[in-house]
Scaffold this motif. Sequence first.
Motif, PDB file in Angstrom:
ATOM      1  N   UNK A 151       1.140  -0.810   0.105  1.00 54.26           N
ATOM      2  CA  UNK A 151      -0.081  -0.457   0.263  1.00 54.26           C
ATOM      3  C   UNK A 151       1.186   0.839   0.135  1.00 54.26           C
ATOM      4  N   UNK A 152       2.117   0.906   0.903  1.00 54.31           N
ATOM      5  CA  UNK A 152       2.943   2.333   1.180  1.00 54.31           C
ATOM      6  C   UNK A 152       3.660   2.463   0.112  1.00 54.31           C
ATOM      7  N   UNK A 153       4.256   2.035  -0.627  1.00 52.99           N
ATOM      8  CA  UNK A 153       4.409   1.875  -2.325  1.00 52.99           C
ATOM      9  C   UNK A 153       3.535   1.917  -2.840  1.00 52.99           C
ATOM     10  N   UNK A 154       2.491   2.081  -3.356  1.00 53.20           N
ATOM     11  CA  UNK A 154       1.816   2.201  -4.341  1.00 53.20           C
ATOM     12  C   UNK A 154       1.053   3.681  -3.927  1.00 53.20           C
ATOM     13  N   UNK A 155       1.930   4.434  -2.518  1.00 53.84           N
ATOM     14  CA  UNK A 155       1.228   6.024  -2.257  1.00 53.84           C
ATOM     15  C   UNK A 155       2.402   7.088  -3.078  1.00 53.84           C
ATOM     16  N   UNK A 156       1.760   6.717  -4.703  1.00 59.17           N
ATOM     17  CA  UNK A 156       2.846   7.475  -4.998  1.00 59.17           C
ATOM     18  C   UNK A 156       2.581   9.661  -4.825  1.00 59.17           C
ATOM     19  N   UNK A 157       3.999   9.944  -5.239  1.00 54.66           N
ATOM     20  CA  UNK A 157       4.254  11.533  -4.405  1.00 54.66           C
ATOM     21  C   UNK A 157       3.076  11.719  -5.824  1.00 54.66           C
TER      22      UNK A 157
ATOM     23  N   UNK B  31      11.175   0.867   1.148  1.00 47.62           N
ATOM     24  CA  UNK B  31      11.757   0.801  -0.137  1.00 47.62           C
ATOM     25  C   UNK B  31      12.585  -0.188  -0.669  1.00 47.62           C
ATOM     26  N   UNK B  32      13.247  -0.725  -0.615  1.00 48.49           N
ATOM     27  CA  UNK B  32      14.260  -2.325  -0.881  1.00 48.49           C
ATOM     28  C   UNK B  32      13.785  -3.041  -0.640  1.00 48.49           C
TER      29      UNK B  32
END
Length: 753
Positions: free
Chosen positions: A34-40, A179-180
């Motif tokens: 979910x967090x990785x797909x919460x884009x800037x 991110x890793x």
Amino acid sequence: MGNVPALDEPLKTPLGAATAKVMAEHLDLRTVGDLLHHYPRRYAERGELTSLAELPLDEHVTVVAQVADARVHTFNGARGRGQRLEVTITDGSGRLQLVFFGKGVHKPHKDLLPGTRAMFAGKVSLFNRKLQLAHPAYELLRGDDGEAVDAWAGALIPLYPATTKLESWKISKAVDTVLPRAREAADPLPAALREGRGLIDLPDALHKIHRPRGKGDIEEARARLKWDEAFVLQVALARRRHAETQLAAVARKPSPGGLLDAFDARLPFTLTEGQRKVSAEIFGDLATDHPMHRLLQGEVGSGKTMVALRAMLAVVDAGGQAAMLAPTEVLAQQHHRSITEMMGELAEGGMLGGAEHATKVVLLTGSMGTAARRQALLDLVTGEAGIVIGTHALIEDTVQFHDLGLVVVDEQHRFGVEQRDALRGKGGANGVKHTPHLLVMTATPIPRTVAMTVFGDLETSVLDQLPAGRSPIASHVVPARDKPHFLARAWDRVREEVENGHQAYVVCPRIGDGEDEPGKKPSGAGAGAGAGAGAGDGSGSGSGDDGERRPPLAVLEVADQLAKGPLAGLRVEVLHGRMPADEKDAVMRRFAAGDADVLVATTVIEVGVNVPNATAMVIMDADRFGVSQLHQLRGRVGRGSAPGLCLLVTDAPEPAPARQRLAAVAATLDGFELSRIDLEQRREGDVLGQAQSGARSSLRMLAVIEDEEVIAAAREEAAAVVAADPALERFPALRTALDALLDQEREQYLDKG
């Protein structure tokens, strides 16, 4: 989904305890994925400063700017002396005031020295006609602070969709920790597709979207992530279409010399070329032994009902029954009335004077009396009634059909997919189940991309010609607040139309019966229908520029004021959704028969109401309606041979977006053009969300209007993948992504279609 195990999704790990609670609560982010797909949302360049002049009022923003000056003011308050720190920040062109109070002034006073550059986050408010942020959170961008330099070493600073409780830089730090893990992301795009389209792989895209080294990185990442969203959604829809072709239906071919031919022979006009072409597509679908699944879009007044009726008659000719599902009782009664009128003696099956091929057309709504309801149910189960028109009442268990062959759904977006399916589930004859054909109609023009995204499981037909003899509609914006005499003139125009033998609608956003009170009544609400709506009623203009916005004008109040004031002497009636059904029907009958001059109504008249003698419409508080809704409402006038007039009354001041929206509606009668404007002005989610539940949360990167090419290409690729491998056995990672897309809400949306 078949029985192939989906690939295990490594990013389903819950987030670490520290941030997890706040993230889940405020942004609904629960897992690493979910967090990785919460884009800037956007990126600030280190050298570049945010434009302060264009900040939206009342929204939470993050800006990068430089401190111009900072001053502490001492003041005497109710609790003795207090301190207020005022900081002015600049982006080189605009300025913005920051304010800190009380004990909170010491740290920012020490940190925010002139020349300091920082990120500031807070809610934009207006004070003394100037934009300000009160008590913003901030993060300094200093060269001597080792940690800050590491955190913002990139030239591009990602700014995330944030909330008051969770600033962009806190989200950014949380992203750094996960991110890793992006390396483990399961890539849903088939390798051949990825290579063929020159797209980077998913782990790479996630790295580049969060920590770009330059603008090229962002473009590459966006291109790839848009494809993910478009492709996974289109695969879900392609599988839905594929499953539909596996269902059994009964082919319904109209018998020559039957009901349809008899109906066509008595039509007083010829069908438009568009109606003939769309009818041919529908008859082609009906003649196959898997169910038709078609969306019929047509401009207001393009003759969709005629096309749907001919399809229903063809099915009756072939020995089946047809059901039309309407969203409201008013609309069901209206359809029933217009269809029985169009059919004449052909709708009098089993009655004396009925024609040779006649059938029975019955109405079924929730408010019918017991005897009438019992008769209607009997006519359906025996097959005596070939056509039934009704509301949700058609879906109830007690409703049984002799042989349901076609379901027509009017204004699909008003129904859940479950409801349409419950009605289709009633297909079958002599104990053998089969799926009825389905025709979905909408008068809300849908841009091609939205049709592919939201109604992607349906084949689409478009009616874009208006029938001959339809009149043009003139539309004008009436700025009641700035020019009260314009509103007075509007009521004169209504009188003139009535004096010329015509009728008029007045539409208001609210009923005003106490059930829908928004907290307080407008002071002197009489201003609504009198000199100028909101003018001098001391309740704010509706534009949010001074004080609270006044409540929307209400049917019951406006009708009363009109009958006593500008329209005194005319026969003014009211119509709204909370009236008893028989009363609503009686009002509509009187208006249709010309026994009322002016109908003051809510949007209950938005779809399907057909009174050719009504030539004028005044929409009060027009800025409170959406573009498509205004277009629908306007389509109620100009349905006969006399020209139509639509007046959009508003209090919104000139430069406001609301005024631009109204000007757009006044400038064109092209519904497809307006639906594009509507989409561009609203966030996509609203459109997808309104059109069907679901689909929304899956679109983060894809912009439905701009990404037409991606969506069209993804649809083709998806169809090819599903045709070759319907169970997706060769694509476990794609199945994982599908499972994630089809969580419960969206599963209903897509799996039921």
